[in-house]
Write a protein that holds these residues in place. Structure first.
Motif, PDB file in Angstrom:
ATOM      1  N   SER A  63      -7.256  10.872 -12.442  1.00  0.00           N
ATOM      2  CA  SER A  63      -7.801  11.121 -11.366  1.00  0.00           C
ATOM      3  C   SER A  63      -8.482  10.056 -11.119  1.00  0.00           C
ATOM      4  O   SER A  63      -8.994   9.484  -9.881  1.00  0.00           O
ATOM      5  CB  SER A  63      -8.122  12.520 -10.970  1.00  0.00           C
ATOM      6  OG  SER A  63      -7.786  13.154 -11.453  1.00  0.00           O
ATOM      7  N   VAL A  66      -6.295   7.277 -10.179  1.00  0.00           N
ATOM      8  CA  VAL A  66      -5.750   7.037  -8.425  1.00  0.00           C
ATOM      9  C   VAL A  66      -6.557   6.702  -8.053  1.00  0.00           C
ATOM     10  O   VAL A  66      -6.402   6.118  -6.558  1.00  0.00           O
ATOM     11  CB  VAL A  66      -5.312   8.808  -8.337  1.00  0.00           C
ATOM     12  CG1 VAL A  66      -5.529   9.011  -7.401  1.00  0.00           C
ATOM     13  CG2 VAL A  66      -3.933   8.836  -9.330  1.00  0.00           C
ATOM     14  N   THR A  70      -6.299   3.728  -4.853  1.00  0.00           N
ATOM     15  CA  THR A  70      -6.709   4.433  -3.294  1.00  0.00           C
ATOM     16  C   THR A  70      -7.626   3.211  -2.954  1.00  0.00           C
ATOM     17  O   THR A  70      -7.567   2.161  -2.362  1.00  0.00           O
ATOM     18  CB  THR A  70      -7.609   5.634  -3.810  1.00  0.00           C
ATOM     19  OG1 THR A  70      -6.424   6.272  -4.048  1.00  0.00           O
ATOM     20  CG2 THR A  70      -7.651   6.024  -1.951  1.00  0.00           C
ATOM     21  N   HIS A 110       1.870  15.984 -12.468  1.00  0.00           N
ATOM     22  CA  HIS A 110       1.312  15.094 -10.980  1.00  0.00           C
ATOM     23  C   HIS A 110       0.777  14.139 -10.772  1.00  0.00           C
ATOM     24  O   HIS A 110       0.804  13.178  -9.610  1.00  0.00           O
ATOM     25  CB  HIS A 110       1.348  16.665 -10.627  1.00  0.00           C
ATOM     26  CG  HIS A 110      -0.067  16.780 -10.936  1.00  0.00           C
ATOM     27  ND1 HIS A 110      -0.592  17.339 -11.839  1.00  0.00           N
ATOM     28  CD2 HIS A 110      -1.492  16.585 -10.124  1.00  0.00           C
ATOM     29  CE1 HIS A 110      -1.921  17.961 -12.042  1.00  0.00           C
ATOM     30  NE2 HIS A 110      -2.319  17.259 -10.491  1.00  0.00           N
ATOM     31  N   ILE A 111      -0.265  13.806 -11.846  1.00  0.00           N
ATOM     32  CA  ILE A 111      -1.569  12.774 -11.332  1.00  0.00           C
ATOM     33  C   ILE A 111      -0.611  11.971 -11.160  1.00  0.00           C
ATOM     34  O   ILE A 111      -1.080  10.094 -10.709  1.00  0.00           O
ATOM     35  CB  ILE A 111      -2.580  13.288 -11.971  1.00  0.00           C
ATOM     36  CG1 ILE A 111      -3.590  14.286 -11.265  1.00  0.00           C
ATOM     37  CG2 ILE A 111      -3.576  12.091 -11.698  1.00  0.00           C
ATOM     38  CD1 ILE A 111      -4.200  14.612 -12.268  1.00  0.00           C
ATOM     39  N   ASP A 113       2.406  10.571 -11.777  1.00  0.00           N
ATOM     40  CA  ASP A 113       3.399  10.202 -10.274  1.00  0.00           C
ATOM     41  C   ASP A 113       2.598  10.267  -9.391  1.00  0.00           C
ATOM     42  O   ASP A 113       2.806   9.034  -8.683  1.00  0.00           O
ATOM     43  CB  ASP A 113       4.483  11.629 -10.096  1.00  0.00           C
ATOM     44  CG  ASP A 113       5.430  11.764 -11.134  1.00  0.00           C
ATOM     45  OD1 ASP A 113       5.507  11.541 -12.326  1.00  0.00           O
ATOM     46  OD2 ASP A 113       5.874  13.613 -11.145  1.00  0.00           O
ATOM     47  N   ASP A 114       1.387  10.432  -9.028  1.00  0.00           N
ATOM     48  CA  ASP A 114       0.698   9.507  -7.769  1.00  0.00           C
ATOM     49  C   ASP A 114       0.283   8.012  -7.562  1.00  0.00           C
ATOM     50  O   ASP A 114       0.389   7.701  -7.462  1.00  0.00           O
ATOM     51  CB  ASP A 114      -0.754  11.171  -7.903  1.00  0.00           C
ATOM     52  CG  ASP A 114      -0.863  11.601  -6.382  1.00  0.00           C
ATOM     53  OD1 ASP A 114      -0.431  11.352  -5.739  1.00  0.00           O
ATOM     54  OD2 ASP A 114      -2.208  11.499  -6.046  1.00  0.00           O
ATOM     55  N   LEU A 115       0.016   8.247  -9.992  1.00  0.00           N
ATOM     56  CA  LEU A 115      -0.300   6.605  -9.820  1.00  0.00           C
ATOM     57  C   LEU A 115       0.428   5.533  -9.324  1.00  0.00           C
ATOM     58  O   LEU A 115       0.352   4.568  -9.151  1.00  0.00           O
ATOM     59  CB  LEU A 115      -0.905   6.810 -11.101  1.00  0.00           C
ATOM     60  CG  LEU A 115      -1.585   5.005 -11.193  1.00  0.00           C
ATOM     61  CD1 LEU A 115      -2.501   5.431 -10.812  1.00  0.00           C
ATOM     62  CD2 LEU A 115      -2.179   6.221 -12.923  1.00  0.00           C
ATOM     63  N   ARG A 116       1.595   6.507 -10.095  1.00  0.00           N
ATOM     64  CA  ARG A 116       2.760   5.290  -9.489  1.00  0.00           C
ATOM     65  C   ARG A 116       3.830   5.603  -8.900  1.00  0.00           C
ATOM     66  O   ARG A 116       3.370   4.021  -7.732  1.00  0.00           O
ATOM     67  CB  ARG A 116       3.977   5.546 -10.591  1.00  0.00           C
ATOM     68  CG  ARG A 116       4.896   5.248 -10.607  1.00  0.00           C
ATOM     69  CD  ARG A 116       5.711   5.748 -11.471  1.00  0.00           C
ATOM     70  NE  ARG A 116       8.043   4.708 -10.892  1.00  0.00           N
ATOM     71  CZ  ARG A 116       7.932   3.828 -11.857  1.00  0.00           C
ATOM     72  NH1 ARG A 116       7.057   3.075 -12.657  1.00  0.00           N
ATOM     73  NH2 ARG A 116       8.874   2.951 -11.837  1.00  0.00           N
ATOM     74  N   ARG A 117       3.203   6.009  -7.437  1.00  0.00           N
ATOM     75  CA  ARG A 117       3.297   5.748  -6.243  1.00  0.00           C
ATOM     76  C   ARG A 117       2.491   4.961  -5.415  1.00  0.00           C
ATOM     77  O   ARG A 117       2.748   4.477  -4.690  1.00  0.00           O
ATOM     78  CB  ARG A 117       3.255   7.472  -5.482  1.00  0.00           C
ATOM     79  CG  ARG A 117       3.453   7.698  -4.074  1.00  0.00           C
ATOM     80  CD  ARG A 117       2.957   8.831  -3.577  1.00  0.00           C
ATOM     81  NE  ARG A 117       1.893   9.396  -3.793  1.00  0.00           N
ATOM     82  CZ  ARG A 117       1.358   8.760  -2.999  1.00  0.00           C
ATOM     83  NH1 ARG A 117       0.905   7.795  -2.139  1.00  0.00           N
ATOM     84  NH2 ARG A 117       0.309   9.979  -3.140  1.00  0.00           N
ATOM     85  N   LEU A 118       1.342   5.353  -5.714  1.00  0.00           N
ATOM     86  CA  LEU A 118       0.450   4.239  -4.801  1.00  0.00           C
ATOM     87  C   LEU A 118       0.127   2.905  -5.668  1.00  0.00           C
ATOM     88  O   LEU A 118       0.177   2.021  -5.348  1.00  0.00           O
ATOM     89  CB  LEU A 118      -1.131   4.929  -5.010  1.00  0.00           C
ATOM     90  CG  LEU A 118      -1.590   6.506  -4.767  1.00  0.00           C
ATOM     91  CD1 LEU A 118      -2.839   6.711  -5.325  1.00  0.00           C
ATOM     92  CD2 LEU A 118      -2.362   5.654  -3.518  1.00  0.00           C
ATOM     93  N   GLU A 121       2.769   1.705  -3.766  1.00  0.00           N
ATOM     94  CA  GLU A 121       2.895   1.068  -1.713  1.00  0.00           C
ATOM     95  C   GLU A 121       1.388   0.182  -2.564  1.00  0.00           C
ATOM     96  O   GLU A 121       2.169  -1.447  -1.185  1.00  0.00           O
ATOM     97  CB  GLU A 121       1.580   2.492  -1.669  1.00  0.00           C
ATOM     98  CG  GLU A 121       2.704   3.585  -1.424  1.00  0.00           C
ATOM     99  CD  GLU A 121       1.176   4.486  -0.837  1.00  0.00           C
ATOM    100  OE1 GLU A 121       0.111   4.590  -1.071  1.00  0.00           O
ATOM    101  OE2 GLU A 121       1.688   5.707  -0.736  1.00  0.00           O
TER     102      GLU A 121
END
Length: 190
Positions: A63, A66, A70, A110-111, A113-118, A121
């Motif tokens: 987190s 992440v 961000t 899920h976290i 995966d969020d990190l990979r998405r970010l 970006e």
């Protein structure tokens, strides 16, 4: 939760992060209890087993990454990916025992995966800004993190290189490879 119980829980999670970061999966719950300055019974009242504690620690660690991604995304797009990779390098160097592959299924998918998405970006933003070559892919960014993790792991296990921070030199090489030749991502190593 009573204040003393909440304090014990916080102390246990902080101690677990330090112990797992240093020793990885070989760390025991007794190691954590000792580092937290509490008895094993206190630990087991808060966490049913090692997996539950590991999940809590890894969720916090990822987190924070992440949050780093961000924050990097809120800055200039030409430096966001570089900032992210440098910060991930520092985090992995300080807490290599917390990297996702070390823990397998216990890593909070899920976290992660969020990190990979970010990070994707950040890559796209850097490409649009002309700081990163158009042919660099999200898999290249993931491979860069894996490579950093490998260099950090070898540094930790080779006393001759301990503290040399070869990962920083390796990251500079990666960033030069990603770069378009006109931005901070292509700066020579110092």
């Amino acid at each position: 939760m009573r204040r003393d119980a909440a304090d014990n829980r916080t102390r246990l999670v902080n101690a677990a992060e330090a112990v797992f970061a240093e020793r990885g999966p070989s760390a025991t719950l007794d190691d954590v209890a000792k580092a937290a300055g509490v008895g094993p019974a206190t630990l087991y009242r808060r966490f049913a087993n090692k997996d539950a504690l590991v999940h809590e620690v890894l969720s916090g660690f990822f987190s924070r990454l992440v949050d780093v991604a961000t924050t990097a995304a809120s800055g200039p797009p030409e430096t966001g990916l570089e900032t992210f990779l440098r910060t991930v390098g520092v985090e992995l160097a300080q807490k290599s025992g917390l990297s996702a592959p070390v823990w397998g299924e216990l890593a909070p998918r899920h976290i992660v995966d969020d990190l990979r998405r970010l990070s994707t970006e950040l890559l796209v933003g850097a490409q649009r800004a002309g700081a990163v070559r158009a042919d660099v892919t999200p898999d290249d960014v993931a491979a860069a993190v894996w490579a950093l993790r490998g260099v950090i792991h070898s540094e930790r296990n080779d006393p001759a290189h301990h503290g040399a921070e070869l990962w920083r030199r390796h990251l500079e090489t990666i960033l030069r490879g990603f770069g378009n030749g006109a931005t901070g991502a292509s700066r020579p190593a110092v």
